[in-house]
Enzyme design. Structure first.
Site, short mmCIF file in Angstrom:
data_model
loop_
_atom_site.label_atom_id
_atom_site.label_comp_id
_atom_site.label_asym_id
_atom_site.label_seq_id
_atom_site.Cartn_x
_atom_site.Cartn_y
_atom_site.Cartn_z
N GLY A 16 7.28 -1.60 -1.28
CA GLY A 16 5.93 -2.56 -2.26
C GLY A 16 5.13 -2.24 -3.26
O GLY A 16 5.41 -2.86 -4.08
N SER B 84 0.69 -1.17 -0.25
CA SER B 84 -0.16 0.28 0.45
C SER B 84 0.88 1.54 -0.14
O SER B 84 0.45 2.18 -0.50
CB SER B 84 -1.29 0.40 1.61
N TYR C 82 13.30 -8.55 16.34
CA TYR C 82 13.44 -7.61 15.11
C TYR C 82 15.10 -8.41 14.82
O TYR C 82 14.31 -8.71 13.49
CB TYR C 82 14.08 -5.94 15.67
#
Length: 283
Positions: free
Chosen positions: A18, A14, A163
């Site tokens: 990407g 979105s 992470y």
């Protein structure tokens, strides 16, 4: 070689990297599935699956916006089925969706730990798993992870262990799937930026406009991904690629166009191996 008529399934598309990968494919006339969670505008992050779809269409592609939480098995299966139903097949999967929290172990709550592992490692594994039967039918199928080289150094894990574990989990999927799928002609590769990339996530989480100005634009990763997808899947697999080094090897010499502010020195990204050298004209 063009991506015209190819179908790409991109998680987290979105906005940011990407979306940039999708827009580059759309210029060729590709079909782009925007598989992301953001259906309603976010107060801090621009873009929804619908605004992304509009951009894809304007760029020359066909878009299919789908609300997909990559933690939800039924949602992932349904989205891939919808992709094949809509476009008649699936050629390329981009595992871009990712969660980040750069906290040391005592300050990392387990909900955040679980979120990063569910999205980064598990989500990548699951999207790939359900895409495989369809990719096997494609002419030149690729799976691409936006994840780092497997450079197992203490310095990459000590500052933000949770992470790093989740992000390297994506890269371990590359290592394993490349070997598992080599005989089936499906390429599996990883792509990672040498520098920070000017995305809304970088601005919000890693230091605001100052870091963004010292970054490159998402287009460098979009161009690199496009070049990867043009490679023969049967032979170009199992690679852990740094964006500018790979593009330099493909004949790209102008890296200035990717800089947000050419007057600012570039900020190195995490996880880039010490022995990785940029192309001679990558400043």
């Amino acid at each position: 070689m063009s991506l015209k008529g190819k179908t790409l399934f991109i998680t987290g598309a979105s906005r940011g990297i990407g979306l940039a990968i999708g827009l580059r494919a759309a210029k060729d006339g590709a079909n782009v599935v925007i598989a992301a969670k953001t259906a309603e505008p976010h107060p801090k992050l621009p873009g929804t699956i619908y605004t992304a779809a509009s951009e894809i269409e304007k760029a020359g592609g066909k878009a299919l916006p789908l609300v997909v939480d990559v933690r939800d098995e039924d949602a992932v299966k349904g989205a891939i089925d919808k992709t094949v139903e809509t476009f008649g097949g699936l050629d390329i999967v981009v595992n871009n969706a990712s969660a980040i929290s750069l906290t040391p172990t005592p300050q990392t709550d387990m909900k955040r730990f679980d979120l990063m592992h569910q999205i980064n490692t598990r989500g990548t594994y699951m999207v790939s798993k359900y895409a495989i039967p369809h990719l096997e039918k494609a002419e030149n199928p690729h799976i691409l992870m936006l994840s780092p080289p497997l450079d197992m150094k203490e310095k990459w894990f000590a500052p933000h262990l949770a992470y790093s574990l989740a992000k390297y989990g994506m890269s371990l999927c590359v290592l394993g799937l490349a070997g598992e799928l080599r005989g089936r002609g499906i390429a599996v590769n990883a792509l990672w930026p040498r520098t920070t990339i000017a995305t809304s996530a970088v601005k919000n989480l890693l230091g605001g406009d100052q870091i963004a100005q010292a970054s490159r634009t998402p287009e460098i990763l979009a161009d690199a991904a496009h070049a990867i997808f043009e490679k023969p899947a049967e032979s170009f697999t199992g690679n852990f690629l740094i964006d500018d080094t790979f593009l330099g090897g493909e004949g790209v010499t102008d890296f200035e166009k990717y800089r947000v502010d050419p007057s600012k020195p570039l900020m190195p990204d995490f996880f880039v191996p010490d022995d990785s050298r940029p192309p001679s004209r990558s400043s």
